[in-house]
Design an enzyme around this catalytic site. Structure first.
Site, PDB file in Angstrom:
ATOM      1  N   SER A  45     -13.430  10.764  -8.264  1.00 44.69           N
ATOM      2  CA  SER A  45     -12.312  11.693  -8.127  1.00 44.69           C
ATOM      3  C   SER A  45     -12.489  12.960  -8.967  1.00 44.69           C
ATOM      4  O   SER A  45     -12.892  12.901 -10.128  1.00 44.69           O
ATOM      5  CB  SER A  45     -11.005  11.006  -8.540  1.00 44.69           C
ATOM      6  N   THR A  97      -4.544   7.687  -4.050  1.00 47.71           N
ATOM      7  CA  THR A  97      -5.520   7.898  -2.990  1.00 47.71           C
ATOM      8  C   THR A  97      -5.888   6.550  -2.371  1.00 47.71           C
ATOM      9  O   THR A  97      -5.251   5.523  -2.638  1.00 47.71           O
ATOM     10  CB  THR A  97      -6.740   8.683  -3.529  1.00 47.71           C
ATOM     11  N   LYS A  99      -2.032   4.474  -0.596  1.00 48.96           N
ATOM     12  CA  LYS A  99      -0.937   5.388  -0.244  1.00 48.96           C
ATOM     13  C   LYS A  99       0.245   4.681   0.422  1.00 48.96           C
ATOM     14  O   LYS A  99       1.400   5.061   0.206  1.00 48.96           O
ATOM     15  CB  LYS A  99      -1.453   6.524   0.645  1.00 48.96           C
ATOM     16  N   ASN A 114       1.378  10.138  -1.764  1.00 49.49           N
ATOM     17  CA  ASN A 114       0.203  10.446  -2.582  1.00 49.49           C
ATOM     18  C   ASN A 114       0.590  10.979  -3.951  1.00 49.49           C
ATOM     19  O   ASN A 114      -0.278  11.268  -4.771  1.00 49.49           O
ATOM     20  CB  ASN A 114      -0.729  11.442  -1.867  1.00 49.49           C
ATOM     21  N   ASP A 152      -0.160  16.202   0.867  1.00 54.40           N
ATOM     22  CA  ASP A 152      -1.374  16.465   1.645  1.00 54.40           C
ATOM     23  C   ASP A 152      -1.152  17.543   2.705  1.00 54.40           C
ATOM     24  O   ASP A 152      -1.932  18.484   2.829  1.00 54.40           O
ATOM     25  CB  ASP A 152      -1.873  15.176   2.323  1.00 54.40           C
ATOM     26  N   ASN A 173      -8.954  10.780  19.466  1.00 55.97           N
ATOM     27  CA  ASN A 173      -9.433   9.672  18.652  1.00 55.97           C
ATOM     28  C   ASN A 173     -10.297   8.746  19.506  1.00 55.97           C
ATOM     29  O   ASN A 173     -10.161   8.718  20.732  1.00 55.97           O
ATOM     30  CB  ASN A 173      -8.220   8.898  18.103  1.00 55.97           C
ATOM     31  N   ALA A 213      -8.012   5.874  22.203  1.00 52.92           N
ATOM     32  CA  ALA A 213      -7.025   6.803  22.754  1.00 52.92           C
ATOM     33  C   ALA A 213      -5.597   6.328  22.517  1.00 52.92           C
ATOM     34  O   ALA A 213      -4.705   7.132  22.218  1.00 52.92           O
ATOM     35  CB  ALA A 213      -7.276   6.982  24.256  1.00 52.92           C
ATOM     36  N   TYR A 263     -15.282  17.521   1.963  1.00 53.18           N
ATOM     37  CA  TYR A 263     -15.952  18.657   1.328  1.00 53.18           C
ATOM     38  C   TYR A 263     -17.169  18.164   0.565  1.00 53.18           C
ATOM     39  O   TYR A 263     -17.299  16.972   0.267  1.00 53.18           O
ATOM     40  CB  TYR A 263     -14.999  19.395   0.376  1.00 53.18           C
TER      41      TYR A 263
END
Length: 273
Positions: A15, A63, A67, A88, A104, A152, A155, A217
């Site tokens: 983290s 996290t 959650k 969160n 978020d 997704n 579906a 990221y």
């Protein structure tokens, strides 16, 4: 006594939240400790209660995989947390009650605003139908896109999620094979990038001038970002969302909002350090 906060997850060593919140505290001249806690996967509640009762913790971020546990633990839950189906951010109130919120969605929207990316009147494609996506749908629809589709692998899961938000706007759900036409903003809310994979999207789904946003990221562009760039889109990663959702949590705890502009640069530099 120095105010104590922590991020709860399992695993949690990776983290960057401690770095972020210590940067916020330095900027605002506040005395604050922010640490990591890794309770057993089957006892988040016990771990958080011990943090509050034995260590006098004042609040925490939450996290994976806790959650939904945090949602159940909170005495009072915000509307955006209820809508997201997850908490969160936990705040220990002066009245002794535990308040749950979800930053978020607002963190992602603030990052889009920061980068001049508008959703109003746009066709928005959201990939994935898990908790990360559910947390951002409400704030996305509040920005009045012309259409929002959730795609997704399963579906039915995307369709069920779309039905939950049907009253908030023009939202639909389906499988990747159902993705047709061109989209102005494509958000990758799947975990595919973590394993170097790519959601199976048609190459022509990106409109001219499209923006592709990956909630993941890293120091290097993700596979999704590389694919989007190759097809002419502007590719953005989720580091800015991390910073902005953390700033919102800091505001909830301390009633002060950090200036995130220099923090974005600091966090970006730390990725390649």
């Amino acid at each position: 006594m120095t105010a104590l906060y922590a991020v709860f997850g399992n695993p949690i060593k990776h983290s960057r939240s401690p770095q972020l919140h210590q940067a916020f505290a330095r900027q605002l001249g506040e005395s604050l400790r922010y640490e990591t806690r890794q309770p057993p996967v089957d006892d988040f509640a016990g771990g958080f209660r011990a943090f509050v009762e034995q260590e006098q913790g004042l609040g925490g971020n939450v996290t994976v995989p806790f959650k939904e546990d945090a949602l159940r633990l909170a005495d009072v839950v915000s509307e955006r947390a209820r809508q997201a189906g997850a908490v969160n951010t936990l705040i220990v109130g002066k009245d002794g009650r535990l308040y749950g919120d979800n930053t978020d969605g607002i963190g992602l929207v603030r990052d889009l605003d920061r980068q001049g990316i508008s959703l109003e009147g746009k066709r928005v494609l959201v990939l994935g139908a898990g908790g990360a996506v559910r947390g951002i749908l409400g704030p996305f629809l509040d920005r009045h896109p012309a259409a929002l589709m959730i795609a997704n692998r399963t579906a039915a899961k995307a369709q069920a999620l779309a039905e939950l938000f049907a009253e908030q706007g023009n939202v639909s759900g389906g499988g990747y094979d159902d993705v047709t036409g061109q989209w102005d903003v494509v958000l990758n809310g799947t975990s595919a990038s973590l394993s170097g994979a790519l959601p199976p999207l048609p190459a022509d789904c990106l409109a001219d001038g499209a923006v592709a946003y990956d909630m993941v990221y890293g120091a290097e562009p993700t596979p999704f970002m590389a694919w989007a760039s190759e097809h002419g889109a502007t590719a953005v990663d989720g580091l800015g969302m991390l910073v902005e959702q953390a700033a919102e949590a800091y505001l909830l705890w301390r009633n002060k909002r950090p200036d995130t502009a220099p923090i974005h640069a600091e966090m970006r530099a730390s990725l390649s350090a």
